[in-house]
Design an enzyme around this catalytic site. Structure first.
Site, PDB file in Angstrom:
ATOM      1  N   ARG A 186      -9.880 -15.206 -33.272  1.00 30.13           N
ATOM      2  CA  ARG A 186     -11.313 -15.436 -32.977  1.00 30.13           C
ATOM      3  C   ARG A 186     -11.583 -15.615 -31.477  1.00 30.13           C
ATOM      4  NH1 ARG A 186     -10.610 -14.038 -37.265  1.00 30.13           N
ATOM      5  NH2 ARG A 186     -11.144 -15.062 -39.208  1.00 30.13           N
ATOM      6  N   SER A 198     -17.787 -20.115 -41.066  1.00 29.74           N
ATOM      7  CA  SER A 198     -16.941 -21.234 -40.629  1.00 29.74           C
ATOM      8  C   SER A 198     -17.370 -21.709 -39.253  1.00 29.74           C
ATOM      9  CB  SER A 198     -15.482 -20.787 -40.576  1.00 29.74           C
ATOM     10  OG  SER A 198     -15.033 -20.528 -41.883  1.00 29.74           O
ATOM     11  N   GLU A 224     -15.790 -22.299 -33.700  1.00 33.15           N
ATOM     12  CA  GLU A 224     -15.753 -20.831 -33.745  1.00 33.15           C
ATOM     13  C   GLU A 224     -17.147 -20.325 -33.348  1.00 33.15           C
ATOM     14  OE1 GLU A 224     -14.018 -19.160 -37.323  1.00 33.15           O
ATOM     15  OE2 GLU A 224     -15.425 -17.494 -37.262  1.00 33.15           O
TER      16      GLU A 224
HETATM   17  C1  LIG Z   1     -21.857 -16.445 -44.748  1.00 37.93           C
HETATM   18  C2  LIG Z   1     -21.031 -16.117 -43.545  1.00 37.93           C
HETATM   19  C3  LIG Z   1     -19.718 -15.684 -43.704  1.00 37.93           C
HETATM   20  C4  LIG Z   1     -18.926 -15.365 -42.602  1.00 37.93           C
HETATM   21  N1  LIG Z   1     -17.639 -14.947 -42.800  1.00 37.93           N
HETATM   22  C5  LIG Z   1     -16.872 -14.628 -41.747  1.00 37.93           C
HETATM   23  C6  LIG Z   1     -15.528 -14.171 -41.936  1.00 37.93           C
HETATM   24  O1  LIG Z   1     -15.038 -14.027 -43.036  1.00 37.93           O
HETATM   25  N2  LIG Z   1     -14.797 -13.881 -40.831  1.00 37.93           N
HETATM   26  C7  LIG Z   1     -15.300 -13.990 -39.578  1.00 37.93           C
HETATM   27  O2  LIG Z   1     -14.584 -13.697 -38.608  1.00 37.93           O
HETATM   28  N3  LIG Z   1     -16.567 -14.423 -39.365  1.00 37.93           N
HETATM   29  C8  LIG Z   1     -17.368 -14.732 -40.408  1.00 37.93           C
HETATM   30  N4  LIG Z   1     -18.652 -15.159 -40.200  1.00 37.93           N
HETATM   31  C9  LIG Z   1     -19.144 -15.332 -38.825  1.00 37.93           C
HETATM   32  C10 LIG Z   1     -19.816 -14.078 -38.238  1.00 37.93           C
HETATM   33  O3  LIG Z   1     -20.357 -13.276 -39.275  1.00 37.93           O
HETATM   34  C11 LIG Z   1     -18.860 -13.240 -37.394  1.00 37.93           C
HETATM   35  O4  LIG Z   1     -18.368 -13.981 -36.308  1.00 37.93           O
HETATM   36  C12 LIG Z   1     -19.516 -11.961 -36.874  1.00 37.93           C
HETATM   37  O5  LIG Z   1     -18.562 -11.172 -36.236  1.00 37.93           O
HETATM   38  C13 LIG Z   1     -20.649 -12.260 -35.892  1.00 37.93           C
HETATM   39  O6  LIG Z   1     -21.305 -11.028 -35.635  1.00 37.93           O
HETATM   40  P1  LIG Z   1     -22.810 -11.019 -35.132  1.00 37.93           P
HETATM   41  O7  LIG Z   1     -23.217  -9.635 -34.910  1.00 37.93           O
HETATM   42  O8  LIG Z   1     -23.657 -11.810 -36.058  1.00 37.93           O
HETATM   43  O9  LIG Z   1     -22.651 -11.776 -33.755  1.00 37.93           O
HETATM   44  P2  LIG Z   1     -23.644 -12.869 -33.109  1.00 37.93           P
HETATM   45  O10 LIG Z   1     -23.625 -14.089 -33.939  1.00 37.93           O
HETATM   46  O11 LIG Z   1     -24.956 -12.230 -32.865  1.00 37.93           O
HETATM   47  O12 LIG Z   1     -22.893 -13.119 -31.752  1.00 37.93           O
HETATM   48  C14 LIG Z   1     -21.615 -13.743 -31.749  1.00 37.93           C
HETATM   49  C15 LIG Z   1     -21.040 -13.648 -30.319  1.00 37.93           C
HETATM   50  O13 LIG Z   1     -20.830 -12.276 -30.000  1.00 37.93           O
HETATM   51  C16 LIG Z   1     -21.529 -11.939 -28.800  1.00 37.93           C
HETATM   52  N5  LIG Z   1     -21.962 -10.545 -28.901  1.00 37.93           N
HETATM   53  C17 LIG Z   1     -22.739  -9.982 -29.865  1.00 37.93           C
HETATM   54  N6  LIG Z   1     -22.894  -8.656 -29.614  1.00 37.93           N
HETATM   55  C18 LIG Z   1     -22.210  -8.402 -28.465  1.00 37.93           C
HETATM   56  C19 LIG Z   1     -22.005  -7.215 -27.679  1.00 37.93           C
HETATM   57  N7  LIG Z   1     -22.532  -6.045 -28.038  1.00 37.93           N
HETATM   58  N8  LIG Z   1     -21.245  -7.307 -26.571  1.00 37.93           N
HETATM   59  C20 LIG Z   1     -20.716  -8.504 -26.193  1.00 37.93           C
HETATM   60  N9  LIG Z   1     -20.876  -9.650 -26.878  1.00 37.93           N
HETATM   61  C21 LIG Z   1     -21.624  -9.588 -28.008  1.00 37.93           C
HETATM   62  C22 LIG Z   1     -22.704 -12.915 -28.753  1.00 37.93           C
HETATM   63  O14 LIG Z   1     -23.210 -13.041 -27.450  1.00 37.93           O
HETATM   64  C23 LIG Z   1     -22.022 -14.187 -29.263  1.00 37.93           C
HETATM   65  O15 LIG Z   1     -21.273 -14.804 -28.246  1.00 37.93           O
HETATM   66  C24 LIG Z   1     -19.469 -15.481 -41.289  1.00 37.93           C
HETATM   67  C25 LIG Z   1     -20.802 -15.872 -41.132  1.00 37.93           C
HETATM   68  C26 LIG Z   1     -21.575 -16.179 -42.241  1.00 37.93           C
HETATM   69  C27 LIG Z   1     -23.010 -16.589 -42.038  1.00 37.93           C
END
Ligand SMILES: Cc1cc2nc3c(=O)[nH]c(=O)nc-3n(C[C@H](O)[C@H](O)[C@H](O)COP(=O)(O)OP(=O)(O)OC[C@H]3O[C@@H](n4cnc5c(N)ncnc54)[C@H](O)[C@@H]3O)c2cc1C
Length: 297
Positions: free
Chosen positions: A171, A219, A289
């Site tokens: 992560r 998480s 995280e």
């Molecule tokens: C119900 C639920 C279940 C989940 N299960 C998991 C799981 O099993 N495994 C897991 O790893 N995570 C899980 N997550 C967490 C999350 O979904 C992941 O971390 C996911 O990768 C975040 O993606 P996002 O597009 O929503 O990023 P965001 O939340 O929008 O951003 C997260 C980070 O990435 C950065 N970012 C976004 N886009 C870019 C870009 N283009 N360039 C540079 N930086 C960028 C943002 O600035 C921020 O720092 C879960 C979340 C929920 C709500």
């Protein structure tokens, strides 16, 4: 609104945009500027309009983001439904832009007869977020499949990079200053095909163990080496614990749940309470995280 400039833009430039509309906890104050590009080329132009001293933040699905109640100064780029191209190249690599959802990649791979992407099906994020977080599930991680990166800098230039140029761990992904993920090429296997039924099974496993459907960020804490954050939080007696309008899930203790009255402050304070309690009881430091952005009210 178009600005009088040699550069034009075609996306949506929103002012004072509530970030609670763009985060899965449904909390967060206003962003001064929120831009949804029309496409990658449009984003290249827009970035050139941003003053060189202004902060730029990126949001995908906002499923790993706590935006504070005072909102975000500067500029926010929202990639969802914007950078949405996904193709299978002649080289056998899947090219996906930053705003493509993880679920879409999993489905695309099933259609193309490629294996390995099924773990992405239940991660409610975008490619950009999955790359920034090295998102993972069921023993697989995003970066194990990355073959090439297309980065974008604040001048709007596209830069090709290889995975070897990044420092990757659980992560955590190193970053280049003022450079973000525009797209990536993924290598999925054409040997064994992933079936739709595999994906259904993985989604069922999630439903059984996680409070899916309630506002959360997945998480909140990383698992400390050799331990489970959820087990530590539960053993500390915090399952179901309320602070303000935020609480620790009864179903999965590493999930914090919100409702439509919750403030980011409630969640941030609850995070601190969990960290302090686990430290006191087990002498273990829980690292978030979840990424925290913006200003307090
Ligand atoms: C119900 C639920 C279940 C989940 N299960 C998991 C799981 O099993 N495994 C897991 O790893 N995570 C899980 N997550 C967490 C999350 O979904 C992941 O971390 C996911 O990768 C975040 O993606 P996002 O597009 O929503 O990023 P965001 O939340 O929008 O951003 C997260 C980070 O990435 C950065 N970012 C976004 N886009 C870019 C870009 N283009 N360039 C540079 N930086 C960028 C943002 O600035 C921020 O720092 C879960 C979340 C929920 C709500």
């Amino acid at each position: 609104m178009k600005v009088a400039s040699t550069f034009s833009y075609n996306g949506q430039w929103l002012h004072d945009e509530l970030m609670s509309k763009h985060t899965s906890w449904r909390v967060g104050g206003k962003a001064d500027n929120y831009y949804i590009p029309a496409d990658l080329n449009d984003l290249q132009h827009y970035l050139q309009l941003i003053p060189s001293n202004a902060d730029i933040s990126w949001v995908g699905l906002g499923s790993n983001l706590l935006v504070r109640d005072g909102g975000i100064r500067g500029y926010v780029i929202g990639t969802l439904n914007a950078l949405k191209e996904i193709t299978l190249g002649d080289d056998g690599l899947v090219y996906a832009q930053a705003g493509v959802t993880c679920a879409k990649i999993a489905k695309f791979c099933v259609k193309q007869g490629l294996a390995g992407a099924d773990f992405l099906a239940g991660i409610p994020g975008t490619v950009g977020g999955a790359l920034a977080m090295n998102a993972g599930a069921f023993g697989s991680e995003t970066w194990s499949f990355v073959a090439q990166l297309e980065m974008i800098n604040r001048q709007g230039d596209l830069i090709n990079r290889t995975p070897e140029e990044f420092d990757i761990s659980y992560r955590r992904v190193s970053q280049f200053d003022n450079e973000w993920f525009a797209a990536a090429k993924f290598q999925f296997s054409a040997q064994v095909e992933t079936k739709e039924s595999n994906i259904k099974q993985l989604l069922q496993q999630r439903n059984d163990s996680q409070p899916i459907g309630l506002p959360s960020c997945g998480s909140v804490f990383k698992n400390p080496k050799g331990q489970h954050a959820a087990k530590l939080i539960e053993a500390a007696g915090l399952k179901g614990y309320y602070h303000g309008q935020a609480w620790v899930s009864e179903k999965h203790a590493n999930f914090v749940i919100s409702n439509d009255q919750t403030l980011a402050k409630d969640i941030e304070e609850l995070i601190a309470i969990i960290q302090q309690t686990v430290k006191q009881k087990f002498d273990v430091t829980l690292e978030t995280e979840v990424r925290i952005l913006g200003e307090e009210l």
